[in-house]
Design an enzyme around this catalytic site. Structure first.
Site, PDB file in Angstrom:
ATOM      1  N   ALA A 127       0.845  -1.195   0.000  1.00 37.53           N
ATOM      2  CA  ALA A 127       0.000   0.000   0.000  1.00 37.53           C
ATOM      3  C   ALA A 127       0.884   1.249   0.000  1.00 37.53           C
ATOM      4  CB  ALA A 127      -0.924  -0.015   1.211  1.00 37.53           C
ATOM      5  N   GLU A 130      -2.049   6.792  -2.720  1.00 37.84           N
ATOM      6  CA  GLU A 130      -3.187   7.372  -1.988  1.00 37.84           C
ATOM      7  C   GLU A 130      -4.060   8.088  -3.020  1.00 37.84           C
ATOM      8  OE1 GLU A 130      -1.688   9.778   1.230  1.00 37.84           O
ATOM      9  OE2 GLU A 130      -0.711   8.052   2.168  1.00 37.84           O
ATOM     10  N   PRO A 131      -5.276   8.487  -2.615  1.00 33.06           N
ATOM     11  CA  PRO A 131      -6.141   9.156  -3.593  1.00 33.06           C
ATOM     12  C   PRO A 131      -5.441  10.346  -4.267  1.00 33.06           C
ATOM     13  CG  PRO A 131      -7.401   8.557  -1.658  1.00 33.06           C
ATOM     14  CD  PRO A 131      -5.978   8.209  -1.348  1.00 33.06           C
ATOM     15  N   ARG A 274     -11.116 -19.381 -39.387  1.00 30.45           N
ATOM     16  CA  ARG A 274     -12.153 -18.508 -39.941  1.00 30.45           C
ATOM     17  C   ARG A 274     -11.965 -18.333 -41.456  1.00 30.45           C
ATOM     18  NH1 ARG A 274     -17.093 -15.902 -39.286  1.00 30.45           N
ATOM     19  NH2 ARG A 274     -16.992 -13.730 -39.961  1.00 30.45           N
ATOM     20  N   GLY A 346     -16.083  -8.578 -35.367  1.00 31.63           N
ATOM     21  CA  GLY A 346     -17.164  -8.498 -34.376  1.00 31.63           C
ATOM     22  C   GLY A 346     -16.984  -9.511 -33.252  1.00 31.63           C
ATOM     23  N   GLU A 369       1.923  -0.075 -10.847  1.00 32.12           N
ATOM     24  CA  GLU A 369       3.358  -0.161 -10.542  1.00 32.12           C
ATOM     25  C   GLU A 369       4.173   0.846 -11.370  1.00 32.12           C
ATOM     26  OE1 GLU A 369       5.191  -3.747  -9.396  1.00 32.12           O
ATOM     27  OE2 GLU A 369       3.328  -4.634  -8.664  1.00 32.12           O
ATOM     28  N   SER A 372       3.198   4.329 -17.722  1.00 34.97           N
ATOM     29  CA  SER A 372       4.225   4.400 -18.784  1.00 34.97           C
ATOM     30  C   SER A 372       4.982   5.719 -18.687  1.00 34.97           C
ATOM     31  CB  SER A 372       3.565   4.264 -20.156  1.00 34.97           C
ATOM     32  OG  SER A 372       3.032   2.962 -20.296  1.00 34.97           O
TER      33      SER A 372
END
Ligand code: CAA
Length: 386
Positions: A127, A130-131, A274, A346, A369, A372
């Site tokens: 952790a 933070e916000p 396909r 699709g 983490e 970029s």
């Protein structure tokens, strides 16, 4: 199977095959359902622990497998190719909390936490954010104030992978004071456990991808933490976190390589089967060229990762190279999954096939983490040597 060209020792090959077998049997058949349910099966943590995959980088004296970085990253690629949510659980646990305690903790902390973390009996989380402190990690505001033989913590942590399921959470908080701020040098690292009074799991994020991996906020309300839970020296927490993130970023690069490989393999299989305009899709040169570009980029990202892992194991400083690996692998994963969807047309846009999930899962590897942009900061500073 799009195999690596990296020469592997017998042990590395054995680890790769063990991970592939586990991923094929235990993860791949469930990944789509776990994604839909936004929940994995908790038994997976125990199974990863039984294989030793939650202590891959830990030494044998604390119950780890003491493997080299390449073995670990090969295993992570296999897990990610089957289920990227399981891969991030494994990457965060192996790279961040366990390594923080191993490298910077004391003997008592190592003895108490690491043997059980190696087996998965205790799951780890990290952790830092933070916000209001994401890329600008040294802007954390969660405050710890010393009171006798405890620290009292107040604040909110954000974007914590496994934060609601972890038993051991390594966190970085301020231990300087409001009148004497020390910036990144005012931050210390602590080992938290959810039984501490004042610990609370907050909002669970509703994410675009990696939906089977929980990401939560953690709230600390006057949470009392025994002073012996501090890792290493006071005010060194930011440096410890940055050093640990170097290893973490290699793990995320391996996760991205696994996601990219899965998308390429799905596209190869689909364009073989396909038929349009009376022939298989892969007989059109535009399709063949696209597959060629996807395979080339995958090879480049993986080769850079494996070279960097080998250099790390030779004791070289690979901080900037780890950032390059994460940058290249995550952008490659995004590019390959985007093109895989295009090849599916699709069918790529609906949940009947895995590529839309792989595309959603790939996106976070460019963000967590270190975004970029943060990787480019780390690389740019090293290149410019400032
Ligand atoms: N090793 C050792 N020391 C380091 C270091 C490293 N790798 N990186 C920085 N430091 C030291 C610096 O030398 C400096 O020390 P001094 O004060 O003595 O000069 C100090 O730490 C501050 O470093 P910077 O000046 O470079 O710090 P900065 O504020 O400019 O930030 C940054 C640099 C690279 C942008 C950094 O803030 C950063 O990496 N941000 C991204 C954070 C991040 O990756 N967060 C992800 C959290 S984990 C997650 O994603 C959740 C999950 O569960 C998956």
């Amino acid at each position: 199977m799009i195999e690596t060209l990296t020469p592997l020792s017998e042990q590395q090959r054995a680890i790769q095959l063990l991970a592939r077998d586990f991923a094929t049997r235990e993860l791949a058949p469930h990944a789509a359902a776990w994604d839909r349910a936004s929940q994995s099966d908790p038994v997976i943590v125990r199974k990863l622990g039984e294989l030793g995959f939650l202590g891959m980088l830990l030494p044998e004296n604390v119950g780890g497998l003491a493997l080299d970085s390449l073995s670990y990253l090969l295993a992570l690629e296999e897990i990610a190719a089957a289920d990227a949510s399981t891969a991030v659980l494994m990457s965060v646990h192996n790279s961040l909390p366990t390594r923080m305690i191993l490298n910077f903790g004391n003997d008592a902390q190592r003895d108490r936490f690491l043997p059980k973390m190696a087996t998965g009996e205790l799951l780890g989380a990290f952790a830092l954010s933070e916000p209001d402190a994401g890329s600008d990690a040294s802007a954390v505001r969660t405050q710890a104030v010393r009171d006798g033989d405890s620290w009292v913590l107040d604040g909110t942590k954000a974007w914590v992978t496994n934060g609601n399921t972890a038993d051991v959470i390594v966190t970085m908080v301020r231990t300087d004071s409001a009148d004497a701020r020390r910036g990144s040098r005012g931050i210390s690292a602590f080992i938290l456990t959810p039984d501490l009074p004042g610990f609370r799991v907050g909002k669970k994020e509703d994410k675009m991808g990696l939906r089977a991996s929980p990401t939560v906020q953690l709230a600390f309300d006057a949470m009392r933490v025994p002073a012996d839970r501090m890792i290493g020296e006071e005010w060194q927490g930011f440096v410890y976190a940055m050093q640990s993130l170097e290893a973490g970023r290699l793990g995320i690069a391996a996760q991205a390589v696994g996601i990219a490989r899965a998308a390429l393999e799905a596209a190869i299989a689909y364009t073989r089967e396909r038929h349009q305009f009376g022939k298989p899709l892969n007989s059109f040169q535009a399709v063949e060229f696209r597959l060629a570009d996807m395979a080339t980029r995958l090879h480049a990202a993986r080769a850079m990762l494996h070279t960097t892992a080998a250099a790390k194991d030779r004791g070289l400083n690979v901080g900037a190279h780890a950032a390059m690996c994460k940058l290249l692998a995550s952008e490659t994963a995004m590019w390959i999954t985007t093109h895989a969807i295009q090849l599916f047309g699709g069918y790529g846009y609906v949940t009947d096939y895995p590529v839309e999930r792989l595309f959603r899962d790939a996106k976070i590897t460019e963000i967590y983490e270190g975004t970029s942009e943060v990787q480019r900061i780390v690389i740019g500073r090293a290149v410019a040597a400032r």
